[in-house]
Write a protein that holds these residues in place. Structure first.
Motif, PDB file in Angstrom:
ATOM      1  N   THR A   1      57.431  40.807  38.251  1.00  0.00           N
ATOM      2  CA  THR A   1      57.628  42.181  38.701  1.00  0.00           C
ATOM      3  C   THR A   1      56.635  42.539  39.800  1.00  0.00           C
ATOM      4  O   THR A   1      55.604  41.875  39.970  1.00  0.00           O
ATOM      5  CB  THR A   1      57.448  43.158  37.533  1.00  0.00           C
ATOM      6  N   ALA A   2      56.946  43.602  40.522  1.00  0.00           N
ATOM      7  CA  ALA A   2      56.050  44.050  41.590  1.00  0.00           C
ATOM      8  C   ALA A   2      54.707  44.475  41.026  1.00  0.00           C
ATOM      9  O   ALA A   2      53.653  44.194  41.610  1.00  0.00           O
ATOM     10  CB  ALA A   2      56.699  45.205  42.352  1.00  0.00           C
ATOM     11  N   ALA A   3      54.724  45.173  39.882  1.00  0.00           N
ATOM     12  CA  ALA A   3      53.462  45.603  39.274  1.00  0.00           C
ATOM     13  C   ALA A   3      52.611  44.414  38.869  1.00  0.00           C
ATOM     14  O   ALA A   3      51.396  44.390  39.098  1.00  0.00           O
ATOM     15  CB  ALA A   3      53.761  46.486  38.050  1.00  0.00           C
ATOM     16  N   ALA A   4      53.239  43.401  38.264  1.00  0.00           N
ATOM     17  CA  ALA A   4      52.494  42.210  37.859  1.00  0.00           C
ATOM     18  C   ALA A   4      51.925  41.484  39.070  1.00  0.00           C
ATOM     19  O   ALA A   4      50.766  41.037  39.068  1.00  0.00           O
ATOM     20  CB  ALA A   4      53.405  41.275  37.067  1.00  0.00           C
ATOM     21  N   ALA A   5      52.748  41.345  40.118  1.00  0.00           N
ATOM     22  CA  ALA A   5      52.284  40.675  41.324  1.00  0.00           C
ATOM     23  C   ALA A   5      51.109  41.414  41.949  1.00  0.00           C
ATOM     24  O   ALA A   5      50.118  40.797  42.363  1.00  0.00           O
ATOM     25  CB  ALA A   5      53.434  40.562  42.324  1.00  0.00           C
ATOM     26  N   THR A   6      51.185  42.740  41.994  1.00  0.00           N
ATOM     27  CA  THR A   6      50.135  43.537  42.638  1.00  0.00           C
ATOM     28  C   THR A   6      48.826  43.463  41.871  1.00  0.00           C
ATOM     29  O   THR A   6      47.768  43.153  42.434  1.00  0.00           O
ATOM     30  CB  THR A   6      50.585  45.004  42.764  1.00  0.00           C
ATOM     31  N   TYR A   7      48.880  43.758  40.579  1.00  0.00           N
ATOM     32  CA  TYR A   7      47.648  43.780  39.780  1.00  0.00           C
ATOM     33  C   TYR A   7      47.025  42.390  39.664  1.00  0.00           C
ATOM     34  O   TYR A   7      45.798  42.237  39.771  1.00  0.00           O
ATOM     35  CB  TYR A   7      47.922  44.356  38.390  1.00  0.00           C
ATOM     36  N   SER A   8      47.827  41.380  39.451  1.00  0.00           N
ATOM     37  CA  SER A   8      47.270  40.026  39.328  1.00  0.00           C
ATOM     38  C   SER A   8      46.690  39.553  40.653  1.00  0.00           C
ATOM     39  O   SER A   8      45.660  38.853  40.681  1.00  0.00           O
ATOM     40  CB  SER A   8      48.335  39.049  38.836  1.00  0.00           C
ATOM     41  N   PHE A   9      47.320  39.947  41.775  1.00  0.00           N
ATOM     42  CA  PHE A   9      46.800  39.550  43.087  1.00  0.00           C
ATOM     43  C   PHE A   9      45.421  40.166  43.325  1.00  0.00           C
ATOM     44  O   PHE A   9      44.489  39.479  43.753  1.00  0.00           O
ATOM     45  CB  PHE A   9      47.772  39.983  44.186  1.00  0.00           C
ATOM     46  N   VAL A  10      45.272  41.444  43.037  1.00  0.00           N
ATOM     47  CA  VAL A  10      43.984  42.123  43.232  1.00  0.00           C
ATOM     48  C   VAL A  10      42.921  41.527  42.331  1.00  0.00           C
ATOM     49  O   VAL A  10      41.804  41.203  42.770  1.00  0.00           O
ATOM     50  CB  VAL A  10      44.124  43.636  42.978  1.00  0.00           C
ATOM     51  N   ILE A  11      43.242  41.369  41.048  1.00  0.00           N
ATOM     52  CA  ILE A  11      42.269  40.820  40.101  1.00  0.00           C
ATOM     53  C   ILE A  11      41.896  39.392  40.486  1.00  0.00           C
ATOM     54  O   ILE A  11      40.715  39.004  40.454  1.00  0.00           O
ATOM     55  CB  ILE A  11      42.825  40.871  38.671  1.00  0.00           C
ATOM     56  N   SER A  12      42.881  38.593  40.887  1.00  0.00           N
ATOM     57  CA  SER A  12      42.621  37.200  41.272  1.00  0.00           C
ATOM     58  C   SER A  12      41.757  37.116  42.520  1.00  0.00           C
ATOM     59  O   SER A  12      40.853  36.268  42.605  1.00  0.00           O
ATOM     60  CB  SER A  12      43.935  36.459  41.496  1.00  0.00           C
ATOM     61  N   CYS A  13      42.006  37.985  43.499  1.00  0.00           N
ATOM     62  CA  CYS A  13      41.186  37.986  44.717  1.00  0.00           C
ATOM     63  C   CYS A  13      39.727  38.284  44.388  1.00  0.00           C
ATOM     64  O   CYS A  13      38.810  37.596  44.870  1.00  0.00           O
ATOM     65  CB  CYS A  13      41.716  39.014  45.710  1.00  0.00           C
ATOM     66  N   ILE A  14      39.502  39.292  43.567  1.00  0.00           N
ATOM     67  CA  ILE A  14      38.132  39.648  43.184  1.00  0.00           C
ATOM     68  C   ILE A  14      37.462  38.496  42.443  1.00  0.00           C
ATOM     69  O   ILE A  14      36.321  38.120  42.725  1.00  0.00           O
ATOM     70  CB  ILE A  14      38.129  40.929  42.327  1.00  0.00           C
ATOM     71  N   ALA A  15      38.191  37.906  41.491  1.00  0.00           N
ATOM     72  CA  ALA A  15      37.624  36.805  40.704  1.00  0.00           C
ATOM     73  C   ALA A  15      37.339  35.587  41.573  1.00  0.00           C
ATOM     74  O   ALA A  15      36.268  34.957  41.463  1.00  0.00           O
ATOM     75  CB  ALA A  15      38.586  36.425  39.578  1.00  0.00           C
ATOM     76  N   CYS A  16      38.261  35.246  42.464  1.00  0.00           N
ATOM     77  CA  CYS A  16      38.091  34.046  43.285  1.00  0.00           C
ATOM     78  C   CYS A  16      36.926  34.183  44.261  1.00  0.00           C
ATOM     79  O   CYS A  16      36.126  33.246  44.428  1.00  0.00           O
ATOM     80  CB  CYS A  16      39.378  33.765  44.052  1.00  0.00           C
ATOM     81  N   ILE A  17      36.823  35.329  44.914  1.00  0.00           N
ATOM     82  CA  ILE A  17      35.729  35.529  45.867  1.00  0.00           C
ATOM     83  C   ILE A  17      34.385  35.567  45.133  1.00  0.00           C
ATOM     84  O   ILE A  17      33.386  35.003  45.598  1.00  0.00           O
ATOM     85  CB  ILE A  17      35.948  36.814  46.677  1.00  0.00           C
ATOM     86  N   THR A  18      34.350  36.180  43.953  1.00  0.00           N
ATOM     87  CA  THR A  18      33.108  36.223  43.166  1.00  0.00           C
ATOM     88  C   THR A  18      32.672  34.822  42.766  1.00  0.00           C
ATOM     89  O   THR A  18      31.516  34.431  42.947  1.00  0.00           O
ATOM     90  CB  THR A  18      33.311  37.093  41.906  1.00  0.00           C
ATOM     91  N   VAL A  19      33.594  34.038  42.227  1.00  0.00           N
ATOM     92  CA  VAL A  19      33.273  32.661  41.838  1.00  0.00           C
ATOM     93  C   VAL A  19      32.882  31.844  43.061  1.00  0.00           C
ATOM     94  O   VAL A  19      31.941  31.032  43.019  1.00  0.00           O
ATOM     95  CB  VAL A  19      34.473  32.012  41.115  1.00  0.00           C
TER      96      VAL A  19
END
Length: 820
Positions: free
Chosen positions: A418-436
């Motif tokens: 879904t669009a909501a799943a894609a949006t929220y997971s994309f934001v959370i993943s970007c934050i997690a990936c850049i932090t790591v």
């Protein structure tokens, strides 16, 4: 460094490039889109432009340096790319062209709506500025300034002016045509460097003779540089993002006149990917064979060009460097302009009103100029933090990939997302990936674990986590009205019967070629080094040392020529196998070893040149890894400091249990002589110390007994105390065979025995200031071994062989062995 002829060559390149770019630009000035080249680009231009865009200055320098230090392993990043170019051509491109889009964010808008569209627009603009514009421009400008002696800002300004001049006028059409021109230049120039290097080293035979076999490995499960499991898992995450979803690469297929043309162009790019290991990586290996021991491998390319390229050809190599940068830079500028104009200005500023072609071109040109100004200042800003930021830019590619790879793979092939799943997971993943990414690059673990996994493995782990999060959120959310389910791949294939079978045959042929290349290089890696072969082709031990009877020397630590003129001489310690940093200067560390016996004792004498003696010329600092290094106990660290290790395997038994370096008894032992501490004198007095295995109490007791009973003795004299020129020390070892050299059960070596084979190894340690050994374990500067493997600790089966002859040396024909 540059001759006037070199400047003429550079000038000719700039004039030709500007002429080609501006001619195309003027032809396209009024009747073509800046962003998709009026969809009239042929497959050869598409393929060469994709290849040229990928070959930036960072790639050139990094691949050359990596090849110098570790061989062909880095070629995996090039030779695996064809798989993802195949995905781009045969899976992603049909979707892109069927939807008639001009940017990657527009594809996501069709699938997930406006919110995800705006997020991906911002994400794409940010990655283009960081990776394609600022990072590449800084590295290219720095190298250009090193070649020419110009100021960094002037070098950056020139390169940026050349790239911007035709990009701002002609758009993508000019970029693609000039990239094709520069691709040909890069291939010609780097081929010239490879041919000259092969000539200098004596052809293929000379290269094979001077290169370790492990330099030809493409598959190495034990490699620290490219761990095979991490590569197989992590590279696909990066590959899908970079080759299939990045605007700068994919924009070329948007400009194709039809689907078969786009697919053929990508296939051509896949074929061209065969070349980089031969013209970018192989020269790095050649330079290693020509000049081993270079500490700063990032400077290998510049050093080879300076040392081996004749007048005129140096200018050609600078032109190659400029081509690598400009082909990347103009692509980045055009991609930034495309996304900003079509995905930000048109929907946000113009509020989706119908823009005229004139207005679109004007905005695109202004944005291109603004992006070039941003790139200029961003590149200059990197100068202040380049030592960390360059490494950060390289590793962050792996951490930027997981969110977008997840978005495309899961979103494209699973309709439940879904669009909501894609949006929220994309934001959370970007934050997690850049932090790591930031924390792993800095080595910050917060005490939770010893060290971060390899960045490729981290990329895979983050991708799996991102996929899991997307799937979970999709199961608990519903589709929105803005979403549009895309046609299935089967439907697209039915709708596009023009996907010629010949294209699939081309990919199949390319796959066969790639498998064959891997087979050839693994075969080369399995061959013994030519320098380690006897005349009949059989393998020789790593090092052979023949030792004979001589006169009894005065055992006082002084090494006089007349004392050891009858000894076996092993010269050039600086050329021995480097466990840590290679020795670059004889003033730093070198010397000779002399070995003989007098029928009663075995003597080792060392004449060592060392510019800085630890604990004497430097503070007695301690490493973080071993803060109790100077304790004269089993918990201490005997060889932490400047000194010599002697290792003898008297029974010459090369079978050993895992991790067993020696037995610590008369059959197999290791002991240490230090310039600044000893068992008998304590800290501050040079002499003999216990060696390995300290974990075995029996070995520790044997070593102490030998020292106390004078079965093994060492005397050390500093050269400064001998009124000798230069710095360093001399050292003598005296070894009593009847207690320390047990060649078989109850049989100890004596001069009455026939020629006896024993295992032998010697290590010379050089510990200077902590910063001299930065990035090495314990901050060791050098540890050179007589025999073994580069960068690895030695084990019993890697030692050389010492032949102990009972009689005096007879005249022999000089060979490669130490028997003179």
């Amino acid at each position: 460094m540059l001759h006037s002829i070199d400047y003429y060559v550079i000038g000719i390149y700039i004039v030709l490039l500007m002429a080609v770019g501006l001619v195309v630009s003027m032809r396209q000035a009024k009747n073509s889109s800046l962003f998709v080249g009026d969809k009239s680009v042929g497959f050869t231009s598409i393929g060469m432009s994709i290849w040229g865009t990928n070959i930036g200055p960072s790639f050139l320098i990094a691949s050359f340096g990596a090849a110098y230090s570790s061989g062909m392993l880095i070629a995996n990043f090039e030779w695996f790319a064809w798989i993802f170019l195949l995905l781009l051509a045969m899976v992603f491109t049909p979707y892109y062209l069927s939807l008639n889009i001009t940017t990657i964010p527009q594809f996501i808008k069709r699938r997930f709506g406006d919110t995800m569209y705006r997020l991906l627009t911002a994400y794409s603009l940010l990655t283009i500025v960081i990776i394609w514009l600022g990072g590449g421009l800084y590295v290219g400008g720095l190298l250009f300034s090193q070649f020419t002696g110009w100021e960094l800002w002037a070098s950056i300004a020139l390169l940026l002016f050349v790239a911007t001049s035709f990009t701002v006028v002609g758009g993508l059409a000019a970029v693609i045509v000039t990239d094709a021109f520069q691709t040909i230049l890069m291939i010609v120039g780097m081929t010239a460097l490879t041919v000259i290097g092969l000539y200098e080293i004596g052809g293929i035979d000379g290269l094979m003779a001077k290169t370790p076999p492990d330099y030809w490995h493409l598959i190495d499960f034990d490699s620290e540089q490219v761990p095979w499991l991490a590569f197989v898992l992590g590279y696909p995450v990066m590959g899908v993002w970079f080759w299939c979803t990045d605007q700068t690469i994919v924009q070329r297929v948007f400009a194709a006149k039809d689907l078969p043309t786009a697919q053929k162009g990508v296939l051509l790019a896949g074929v061209l990917k065969i070349l980089p290991p031969f013209i970018f990586i192989l020269p790095g290996i050649i330079f290693f064979a020509l000049q081993p021991g270079l500490e700063n491998t990032d400077g290998a390319f510049l050093a080879m060009v300076t040392d081996y390229m004749p007048v005129g050809f140096r200018g050609l190599m600078i032109a190659v460097l400029m081509a690598a940068l400009i082909s990347t830079l103009d692509s980045g500028l055009n991609s930034f302009s495309t996304i900003f104009t079509l995905d930000f200005y048109e929907p946000v500023v113009a509020k989706n009103r119908k823009m005229s072609n004139k207005e679109t071109r004007m905005v695109g040109r202004i944005v291109t100029l603004v992006a070039s100004v941003l790139a200029f200042f961003w590149a200059l800003a990197m100068e202040n933090v380049a030592a960390n930021l360059f490494e950060l830019l390289q590793s962050l590619i792996a951490f930027l990939a997981p969110p977008l790879t997840t978005l495309f793979l899961v979103g494209l092939f699973w309709r439940r997302v879904t669009a909501a799943a894609a949006t929220y997971s994309f934001v959370i993943s970007c934050i997690a990936c850049i932090t790591v990414g930031v924390f792993s690059t800095q080595g910050q673990t917060f005490g939770l674990f010893e060290q971060w996994p390899h960045f490729l493995m981290l990329s895979f782990i983050l991708f799996v986590a991102s996929c899991a999060l997307t799937i979970l959120l999709s199961l608990v959310t519903t589709h929105s009205e803005q979403e549009e389910l895309l046609p299935s791949y089967k439907d697209l294939s039915t709708d596009n019967p023009n996907q010629s079978k010949s294209i699939w045959k081309g990919w199949l042929l390319l796959a066969v070629v790639m498998v064959a290349l891997y087979g050839v290089f693994e075969y080369l890696a399995a061959q013994p080094a030519k320098s380690d072969l006897a005349n009949d082709g059989s393998s020789l031990p790593a090092t052979e040392v023949h030792v004979y009877r001589g006169l009894t020397p005065t055992f006082d630590g002084f090494v006089e020529k007349d004392e050891y003129q009858d000894a076996t001489h092993i010269p050039n310690i600086h050329q021995w196998i480097a466990r840590f940093s290679p020795v670059l200067s004889k003033d730093d560390l070198t010397g000779s070893v002399y070995i003989k016996h007098d029928g009663n004792y075995l003597y080792f004498a060392f004449d060592i040149t060392d510019d800085l003696l630890y604990g004497i010329d430097t503070p007695r600092w301690l490493p973080e890894e071993y803060p109790n290094a100077h304790e004269l106990t089993r918990d201490g660290f005997p060889w932490f400091g400047d000194g010599v290790e002697v290792l003898i395997n008297a029974e010459n038994n090369t079978s050993y249990q895992e991790g067993e370096l020696n037995k610590g008894n008369s059959r197999s032992w290791q002991m240490v002589a230090s310039t600044h501490k000893s068992r008998l004198g304590g800290i501050g007095v040079a002499g003999l110390l216990e060696g390995e295995e300290r974990s075995m109490l029996s070995a520790w007791n044997n070593y102490q007994a030998w020292i106390l009973n004078q079965d093994i003795e060492a005397m050390v004299q500093l050269k400064r105390d001998q009124d000798r020129q230069g710095s360093g020390y001399t050292m003598e070892w005296r070894i009593r065979p009847e207690t320390t050299l047990e060649v078989s059960d109850g049989v100890f070596w004596s001069a009455d025995l026939e020629t006896t084979e024993m295992g032998l190894n010697i290590a010379i340690s050089d510990l200077d200031l902590p910063e001299d050994g930065h990035a090495n374990w314990g901050n060791f500067h050098h540890e050179n071994w007589l025999s073994g493997e580069r960068h690895k600790h030695t084990s019993l089966n890697q030692w050389g062989t010492m032949y102990l002859h009972g009689g005096v040396k007879k005249p022999v024909t000089k060979t490669n062995n130490y028997d003179e």
